[in-house]
Design an enzyme around this catalytic site. Structure first.
Site, PDB file in Angstrom:
ATOM      1  N   TYR A 192      -3.904   3.825  15.587  1.00 28.99           N
ATOM      2  CA  TYR A 192      -3.859   3.588  14.145  1.00 28.99           C
ATOM      3  C   TYR A 192      -3.887   2.083  13.936  1.00 28.99           C
ATOM      4  CZ  TYR A 192      -2.388   4.702   9.349  1.00 28.99           C
ATOM      5  OH  TYR A 192      -2.313   4.825   7.987  1.00 28.99           O
ATOM      6  N   ARG A 225     -14.812   1.174   2.585  1.00 30.55           N
ATOM      7  CA  ARG A 225     -13.656   0.254   2.448  1.00 30.55           C
ATOM      8  C   ARG A 225     -12.665   0.604   3.549  1.00 30.55           C
ATOM      9  NH1 ARG A 225      -8.924   0.818   2.825  1.00 30.55           N
ATOM     10  NH2 ARG A 225      -7.946   1.570   0.959  1.00 30.55           N
ATOM     11  N   LYS A 230      -6.202   9.159  11.560  1.00 28.68           N
ATOM     12  CA  LYS A 230      -5.287   9.818  10.612  1.00 28.68           C
ATOM     13  C   LYS A 230      -4.974  11.239  11.108  1.00 28.68           C
ATOM     14  CE  LYS A 230      -5.215   6.687   7.134  1.00 28.68           C
ATOM     15  NZ  LYS A 230      -4.105   6.169   6.366  1.00 28.68           N
ATOM     16  N   GLU A 262     -10.292   9.263   2.186  1.00 30.17           N
ATOM     17  CA  GLU A 262      -9.727   8.088   2.840  1.00 30.17           C
ATOM     18  C   GLU A 262     -10.731   6.938   2.859  1.00 30.17           C
ATOM     19  OE1 GLU A 262      -6.446   8.358   4.340  1.00 30.17           O
ATOM     20  OE2 GLU A 262      -6.670   6.185   4.231  1.00 30.17           O
ATOM     21  N   ASP A 263     -10.283   5.777   2.456  1.00 29.89           N
ATOM     22  CA  ASP A 263     -11.049   4.540   2.602  1.00 29.89           C
ATOM     23  C   ASP A 263     -12.443   4.594   1.966  1.00 29.89           C
ATOM     24  OD1 ASP A 263      -8.731   3.776   3.798  1.00 29.89           O
ATOM     25  OD2 ASP A 263      -9.619   3.035   5.644  1.00 29.89           O
ATOM     26  N   ASP A 293      -5.552   9.448  -0.162  1.00 28.89           N
ATOM     27  CA  ASP A 293      -4.437   8.852   0.570  1.00 28.89           C
ATOM     28  C   ASP A 293      -4.178   7.408   0.142  1.00 28.89           C
ATOM     29  OD1 ASP A 293      -2.480   8.747   2.597  1.00 28.89           O
ATOM     30  OD2 ASP A 293      -3.916   7.822   3.967  1.00 28.89           O
ATOM     31  N   ASP A 294      -5.240   6.653  -0.135  1.00 29.88           N
ATOM     32  CA  ASP A 294      -5.072   5.232  -0.482  1.00 29.88           C
ATOM     33  C   ASP A 294      -4.430   5.068  -1.855  1.00 29.88           C
ATOM     34  OD1 ASP A 294      -6.411   4.071   1.898  1.00 29.88           O
ATOM     35  OD2 ASP A 294      -8.032   5.319   1.137  1.00 29.88           O
ATOM     36  N   ASN A 328      -3.785  -4.061   5.301  1.00 28.57           N
ATOM     37  CA  ASN A 328      -4.119  -3.780   6.698  1.00 28.57           C
ATOM     38  C   ASN A 328      -5.518  -4.292   7.030  1.00 28.57           C
ATOM     39  OD1 ASN A 328      -1.730  -2.225   7.187  1.00 28.57           O
ATOM     40  ND2 ASN A 328      -2.658  -0.603   5.963  1.00 28.57           N
ATOM     41  N   ASN A 343       3.579   2.099   5.159  1.00 23.75           N
ATOM     42  CA  ASN A 343       2.223   2.593   5.392  1.00 23.75           C
ATOM     43  C   ASN A 343       2.188   4.081   5.061  1.00 23.75           C
ATOM     44  OD1 ASN A 343      -0.151   3.664   6.854  1.00 23.75           O
ATOM     45  ND2 ASN A 343      -0.337   1.546   7.528  1.00 23.75           N
TER      46      ASN A 343
HETATM   47  N1  LIG Z   1      -0.017  -0.001   3.610  1.00 23.14           N
HETATM   48  C1  LIG Z   1      -0.745   1.023   3.233  1.00 23.14           C
HETATM   49  O1  LIG Z   1      -0.361   2.179   3.394  1.00 23.14           O
HETATM   50  C2  LIG Z   1      -2.060   0.804   2.583  1.00 23.14           C
HETATM   51  C3  LIG Z   1      -2.632  -0.439   2.534  1.00 23.14           C
HETATM   52  N2  LIG Z   1      -3.838  -0.609   1.915  1.00 23.14           N
HETATM   53  C4  LIG Z   1      -4.435  -1.934   1.981  1.00 23.14           C
HETATM   54  O2  LIG Z   1      -4.562  -2.485   0.704  1.00 23.14           O
HETATM   55  C5  LIG Z   1      -5.698  -3.321   0.674  1.00 23.14           C
HETATM   56  C6  LIG Z   1      -6.508  -3.009  -0.585  1.00 23.14           C
HETATM   57  O3  LIG Z   1      -6.920  -1.674  -0.567  1.00 23.14           O
HETATM   58  P1  LIG Z   1      -7.445  -0.961  -1.911  1.00 23.14           P
HETATM   59  O4  LIG Z   1      -6.472  -1.090  -3.003  1.00 23.14           O
HETATM   60  O5  LIG Z   1      -7.859   0.395  -1.534  1.00 23.14           O
HETATM   61  O6  LIG Z   1      -8.747  -1.829  -2.222  1.00 23.14           O
HETATM   62  P2  LIG Z   1      -9.496  -2.051  -3.600  1.00 23.14           P
HETATM   63  O7  LIG Z   1     -10.822  -2.595  -3.243  1.00 23.14           O
HETATM   64  O8  LIG Z   1      -9.416  -0.838  -4.439  1.00 23.14           O
HETATM   65  O9  LIG Z   1      -8.631  -3.182  -4.324  1.00 23.14           O
HETATM   66  C7  LIG Z   1      -8.581  -4.493  -3.899  1.00 23.14           C
HETATM   67  C8  LIG Z   1      -7.897  -5.298  -4.986  1.00 23.14           C
HETATM   68  O10 LIG Z   1      -7.706  -6.621  -4.514  1.00 23.14           O
HETATM   69  C9  LIG Z   1      -8.096  -7.512  -5.550  1.00 23.14           C
HETATM   70  N3  LIG Z   1      -8.478  -8.799  -5.010  1.00 23.14           N
HETATM   71  C10 LIG Z   1      -9.546  -9.124  -4.259  1.00 23.14           C
HETATM   72  N4  LIG Z   1      -9.545 -10.436  -3.977  1.00 23.14           N
HETATM   73  C11 LIG Z   1      -8.438 -10.953  -4.559  1.00 23.14           C
HETATM   74  C12 LIG Z   1      -7.882 -12.256  -4.646  1.00 23.14           C
HETATM   75  N5  LIG Z   1      -8.450 -13.296  -4.067  1.00 23.14           N
HETATM   76  N6  LIG Z   1      -6.731 -12.399  -5.332  1.00 23.14           N
HETATM   77  C13 LIG Z   1      -6.134 -11.361  -5.938  1.00 23.14           C
HETATM   78  N7  LIG Z   1      -6.616 -10.109  -5.881  1.00 23.14           N
HETATM   79  C14 LIG Z   1      -7.753  -9.912  -5.214  1.00 23.14           C
HETATM   80  C15 LIG Z   1      -9.259  -6.820  -6.230  1.00 23.14           C
HETATM   81  O11 LIG Z   1      -9.456  -7.410  -7.493  1.00 23.14           O
HETATM   82  P3  LIG Z   1     -10.507  -6.839  -8.575  1.00 23.14           P
HETATM   83  O12 LIG Z   1      -9.848  -5.614  -9.154  1.00 23.14           O
HETATM   84  O13 LIG Z   1     -10.615  -7.953  -9.549  1.00 23.14           O
HETATM   85  O14 LIG Z   1     -11.754  -6.542  -7.826  1.00 23.14           O
HETATM   86  C16 LIG Z   1      -8.729  -5.391  -6.275  1.00 23.14           C
HETATM   87  O15 LIG Z   1      -7.910  -5.195  -7.384  1.00 23.14           O
HETATM   88  C17 LIG Z   1      -6.421  -3.118   1.987  1.00 23.14           C
HETATM   89  O16 LIG Z   1      -6.114  -4.151   2.871  1.00 23.14           O
HETATM   90  C18 LIG Z   1      -5.826  -1.848   2.542  1.00 23.14           C
HETATM   91  O17 LIG Z   1      -5.773  -1.833   3.950  1.00 23.14           O
HETATM   92  C19 LIG Z   1      -4.494   0.400   1.286  1.00 23.14           C
HETATM   93  C20 LIG Z   1      -3.979   1.655   1.313  1.00 23.14           C
HETATM   94  C21 LIG Z   1      -2.757   1.960   2.024  1.00 23.14           C
HETATM   95  C1  LIG Z   2      -3.179   2.583   5.553  1.00 21.19           C
HETATM   96  C2  LIG Z   2      -4.405   2.809   4.847  1.00 21.19           C
HETATM   97  O1  LIG Z   2      -4.717   3.938   4.470  1.00 21.19           O
HETATM   98  C3  LIG Z   2      -5.287   1.712   4.549  1.00 21.19           C
HETATM   99  O2  LIG Z   2      -4.952   0.565   4.851  1.00 21.19           O
HETATM  100  O3  LIG Z   2      -6.358   1.975   4.014  1.00 21.19           O
HETATM  101 MG   LIG Z   3      -6.705   4.132   3.942  1.00 20.82          MG
END
Ligand SMILES: NC(=O)C1=CN([C@@H]2O[C@H](COP(=O)(O)OP(=O)(O)OC[C@H]3O[C@@H](n4cnc5c(N)ncnc54)[C@H](OP(=O)(O)O)[C@@H]3O)[C@@H](O)[C@H]2O)C=CC1
Ligand SMILES: CC(=O)C(=O)O
Ligand SMILES: [Mg+2]
Length: 540
Positions: free
Chosen positions: A94, A147, A165, A236-237, A259-260, A399, A443
């Site tokens: 993972y 993504r 997963k 997912e992703d 999941d995200d 991540n 996570n």
């Molecule tokens: N710990 C966990 O369980 C999980 C962690 N994650 C992590 O979260 C991260 C984002 O995932 P996800 O939400 O799906 O992705 P998205 O693409 O949906 O969202 C990314 C967000 O980041 C913003 N962003 C990009 N660049 C910047 C910057 N320079 N400053 C501020 N904000 C910025 C984007 O802004 P805008 O809206 O303006 O485009 C958007 O709102 C990934 O790294 C993923 O691995 C995700 C799911 C689970």
């Molecule tokens: C943990 C997870 O689902 C992610 O980073 O996308």
């Molecule tokens: Mg994910």
């Protein structure tokens, strides 16, 4: 009529292969005599041999490849090893190593057992689904690779994520490995490096979007639901623009969740429940600033609102406590073209274009990083949080590790050991001024296995938001005072199977009470769930 498995075909089938552990009688019966060295080993000795090999190398990608090849050879031993060394091996199957494996997918590819559905298969997806060897599939994790973690578009390489997963579904919650299916949807890739890599294994053209994309997804979902009617589908992703839309289309029609958006929300709300328990306050006392306003941050915000409403706030009062900061700065009402979901959290304050300015304006008690902006929680940001709060909550959830907003050491150091910290990818314990902090992972992996187990056991027809709040509460119930004293907001991974069973129990209770379950409540739900959980044992 199907021929019984015998001889070398037994050794080639990972679900029945026991390798050197086959007994004398089994070797005789299955025509294996002479095909294996004579000595018979126990599964413990096989695991010892395997772990010796894994520990010989410091290269995590090599460890990943060793595990993957074991998974293809002997599924029982793979899960035996994974369950018994979960803390050591989870960072390999993972995050973070799975991220590297997805990036290098085409170069380390050996064999696969998942389903690949490409845009070229449009109109014939049912035929692909019928080619899957499993008679029964209970759970599918599907990605389109656009993504992958915070690493962007990795095309077919994204297949590593559903595989990882699903490994956790089995290791952490005992979902039967033979009844799970990783799926990669391939509509092309917009990753320039993959478009010109001669070894790339996916379709080498830009991503197909629009109606054709949604038609392919629909065809896929209908085909798998036709062959396996109760199958649970985990999205997912997917990229942001598809993730919300797919969830909206399908959440009331089939057993599915994203999941995200939803799993992440559940684990993050649980993190807040545990952190406020440590502080002796309530989630609704927090003022939370998200870095990011995407799938994960919006999913978290919406579930936090539900958690705060449950504590007595109105919906508006709850929304007023949550602030978003996206790629254009703080989400304020004066901004044009805010999406509907972001606009719900827009505030009547001055625009801020740096995160530090936003902290000074909002004066949050908690910051949550979900924007894949590595290092964004720098010494100034963490210092400001320490100045504004006695116990700042710092969640660096992006991540893999390379995208984390800060390291655990940075968080504890710049807040003088006062912060309540969680990270998306693992960090080792941190020693500071004679105290050892044990950071644990915020996570979704802490919750989705138990959610899946509870939903599958009760044959839930849908997965509504209440499930994710129930799972969040259940996870916090498993956090001990000793965990909190060590700075851990989540339980130890060594307990993950009982934690998942507990989450499953609360999820099952929710499903039974809310009428989405399609079974009668058993006399002893805990025992029934324990019974349902797969344990890696040879069949002899
Ligand atoms: N710990 C966990 O369980 C999980 C962690 N994650 C992590 O979260 C991260 C984002 O995932 P996800 O939400 O799906 O992705 P998205 O693409 O949906 O969202 C990314 C967000 O980041 C913003 N962003 C990009 N660049 C910047 C910057 N320079 N400053 C501020 N904000 C910025 C984007 O802004 P805008 O809206 O303006 O485009 C958007 O709102 C990934 O790294 C993923 O691995 C995700 C799911 C689970
Ligand atoms: C943990 C997870 O689902 C992610 O980073 O996308
Ligand atoms: Mg994910």
């Amino acid at each position: 009529m199907a021929q019984p498995l015998e001889g070398v075909n037994v050794l080639r089938n990972p679900y029945v292969n026991e390798g050197t552990a086959f007994s004398k009688e089994a070797r005789e019966k299955l025509k294996l005599r002479g095909l294996l060295p004579p000595r018979i080993l126990t599964i413990e000795l096989q695991a010892k041999r395997f772990m010796e090999r894994v520990r010989e190398t410091d290269d995590n990608l090599v460890k990943y490849e060793l595990l993957d090849s074991l998974r293809h050879r002997n599924r029982t031993l793979y899960f035996y090893v994974l369950i018994n060394h979960i803390e050591e091996l989870m960072p390999i199957v993972y995050t973070p190593t799975v991220g590297k494996a997805c990036m290098d997918y085409d170069h380390i590819f050996r064999n696969t057992d998942g389903l690949y559905v490409s845009i070229e298969d449009k109109g014939q997806v049912a035929e692909l689904v019928s080619n899957c060897p499993q008679e029964n599939v209970d759970i599918i994790v599907v990605t389109d690779g656009e993504r992958i973690l915070g690493l962007g578009d990795l095309g077919t390489g994204g297949m590593g994520i559903p595989k990882g997963k699903l490994s956790l579904y089995t290791a952490c919650a005992g979902i039967h490995p033979e009844r799970s299916l990783p799926v990669c949807i391939d509509v092309g890739t917009n990753n320039p490096a993959l478009l010109k890599d001669p070894l790339y294994l996916g379709l080498q053209h830009p991503r197909v979007d629009g109606d054709a994309y949604y038609e392919l997804l629909e065809e896929f979902i209908l085909a798998v639901r036709k062959r396996w009617p109760g199958v649970l589908i985990q999205f997912e992703d997917f990229a942001n623009r598809h993730a919300f839309k797919l969830l909206e289309i399908w959440r009331d029609k089939v057993t599915c969740f994203n999941d995200d958006i939803q799993g992440t929300a559940s684990v993050t709300v649980s993190g807040f429940m545990s952190a406020t328990k440590a502080k002796g306050t309530k989630v609704s006392d927090e003022k939370i600033l998200f870095l990011g306003a995407g799938e994960a941050a919006l999913g978290c915000s919406n579930l936090l609102v539900q958690a705060m409403i449950a504590e007595g706030l109105t919906e508006q009062q709850a929304r007023d406590r949550i602030f978003l900061f996206d790629s254009k700065g703080l989400v304020v009402s004066s901004r044009d073209n805010l999406s509907h979901d972001k606009a719900l959290y827009a505030k009547d304050v001055e625009p801020c274009t740096t995160f530090l300015d936003a902290i000074e304006t909002v004066k949050p008690t908690a910051i949550v990083g979900l924007a894949a902006q590595s290092g964004a929680f720098n010494a100034y940001v963490l210092g400001a949080m320490a100045r504004l709060n006695e116990r700042p909550i710092i969640f660096a959830l992006s991540n893999p590790t390379s995208k984390a907003e800060c390291t655990a050491r940075e968080a504890y150091t710049y807040t003088e050991g006062r912060c309540l910290f969680a990270c998306g990818s693992p960090f080792p314990p941190v020693e500071l001024n004679g105290k050892t902090f044990v950071p644990r992972q915020g996570n979704n992996s802490y919750v989705f296995p138990g959610i899946g187990l509870g939903a599958l056991y009760t044959k839930a027809s849908l997965i509504p938001d209440g499930v994710f709040l129930a799972a969040a509460r259940a996870l916090t119930e498993t956090v001990t005072d000793e965990d909190l004293a060590n700075g851990s907001l989540f339980p130890s991974l060594t307990e993950v199977r009982s934690v998942s069973r507990h989450i499953a129990q609360r999820v099952a209770e929710y499903c039974l009470e809310s009428g989405i379950a399609q079974i009668e409540k058993p006399a002893d739900l805990t025992a029934a769930l324990e019974d349902y959980m797969y344990k890696p044992k040879y069949l002899d």
